[in-house]
Design an enzyme around this catalytic site. Sequence first.
Site: not given
Length: 713
Positions: A230, A261-264
């Site tokens: 992030f 990617s990480d979440y969002d």
Amino acid sequence: MDIKKLLNTLTIEEKIGQMLQIAPFFFIKNLEIEVAGNVNDLALNEAKIFRAGSVLGIRNASEMIEVQKNYLKKSRHQIPLMFMADVIHGYETIFPVPLALSTSWNPKLAYDMARVSAIEASTAGLHVTFSPMADLSRDPRWGRVVEGFGEDPYLNQIFTKSIVEGYQQDDISKDGNIAACVKHFAAYGASESGRDYNTVDMSRLSMHNDYFTGYKAAVDAGAHLIMTSFNVLDGIPATVNKYLLKDLLRKSWGFKGVTISDYDSLHQIIEHGCAEDDKEAAIRGIEAGLDIEMASSCYTNYLKKLVENQTVDIKLIDQAVYRILKLKKQIGLFDNPYKGASIEQEEKLVRSANHLQRAKEAALESAVLLKNDGILPLNKKLKYVMIGPYAESTSTNGPWSWHGRNNLNHQLSELLVEQGISLILTKEVSHPSDLSDSDMELVRESDVIILALGEHEKESGEAHSRSDIRLPRKQESFVTFSEFMNKKSMVLLYHGRPLDLTNIMQTNAILDVYFLGSMANDAIADLMTGVNNPSGKLTMSYPRNVGQIPIYYNHLNTGRPKTDGGHNEFVSYYLDVENSPLFPFGYGLSYSNFNYTDMSVSKKSITKDEKLKISINVENTTNIPGYETVQLYIRDYSATISRPLKQLKGFKKIWFDQHEKKTVEFELSNHDLSFMNGEGQTVLETGRFAVMIGSNSETLTKMDFHLVKEVVK
Ligand code: NOJ
């Protein structure tokens, strides 16, 4: 299945669909009613949903089968969905949280954790786990230290590698094996002031020598995926960071797998101030080499237009989709879209007696005895009471154990009583004043008070940073209460991160038990009664107070180091606290005592092609058998860049029978004596080194040697 051919038959929408990862409910719920909000937030429609390439999180085999069936009914090419989830320290059989597991200094247990997790998760139809977390961290305020392996780059590499091997073995197409997705690339554990998701800013030297080693070890061990973090690095969000994803990962490390990617986190680059909107985010993501977008829809909604107006080269999409389809092939999904999923096997294997036994073995080695003034093991002739906020707790699974069921875990008090301990009172109270008069009678009658203190499961983990890592005042008062009652006491410490324990040091014993999983209390009971001997050693330094953070053993010396003896005001120190931690890296007691003598090195000088042999005698001076982890550190006294005062370069966890003496041997090679420069190249420089051996990073015996160009005869 010829992936290239398949790729050529896909429309651009179908290709872009493969790059989207969304939750399972999109495929089984009524889109208009039940997931309307989510659908609208992501600006998805049914066509886009049913083109998605992978799924995040799944409950069990029956859900997986339902989702896959629904999906394939609508799929033109019958390209199955790939199922991914966070299986971090166990699926239903929960092992110690990773930080605790690393205190075992036994990578075989980490391998076992990964094997058991893979076997269970595979029966539920999972193909990929978002683990291991290889983020090195030196900041216990950061709640996610619980998911990693501590502050040391060498140990981090060893655990990361074992875990990848445990999940994948040699073939991810076999049932019972799953692919590893190492995360969070990169340097997520260095977020400023320990606040989750915060900025990261560091030198290339730290990146290459310390923070990148865990991810690299996972890549070298064959991890099939890597997840971006992030944070920003060099001011650029990791999710769209070309240096990380292209130059380092693919060019330098030769990674051939899939990036996610990480979440969002692709969408969030707008908040970072690095894109105006989702469209710009999509451009930056694809140009940086990000293959799968998790839980946001920049790619899905914009890539097609961007290709059509020639902003994005279709080749970049083809490369990403090729990698995704290749992974599906490696998993064996084209042969069997339901790979692994089996309701019957799930019943049989999940939380089986064998798996629980292995979780207990891991728990037994993952507790650290921090202090023991003759309190442990418990004495069957004495009377005990157990009080505190966790006295009756079975919430021992810890963060990221979403399939684990705390209600199936055993109560410590029952296990102690079964073993013949006279426990005259067990009471879960948040403050001593909550004890009733009759409780107080029993406290007076007791010989020792066991205090079950610490953090709640939800006080560490993602988004759970703390600025004060002391126990709450209410909990500290249990220790003063025991003193006031004129009783001996011991603290049983459940927690997810290193804590500042300064205010409870007057207790007579501290057994540090983190969150040890499904069999935590069973293992703790055996350790407390002496059926087993504690052998864990810390993998993060425990500070004397929060102001010392970041605190880690492998720091540089400074030009004005504080030395013992004499007093010079203008040196590197604090006015109000010592420089050293309360408990150092590598520290942990046992019921046995180990004596180190007669260290020797094979030579005074070696060339780069030679190895240095080091040996030391270690003796168990007690009649209690147990494990000792013998640790080897080096120091490079003088180099073109300042090198740490100590660096772990080897360890051996060895079993000693009562009064047994063994000679423990190590070897150092040029690889151990080298370091990385800012460009990530390995450098080996001649000069004087120290080698140190001992039972923790502070209690060491030291000898010097030289690395020379040629040996002078
Ligand atoms: C966010 C977390 O940072 C990451 O570790 C996890 O794998 C994903 N969410 C998916 O749950």
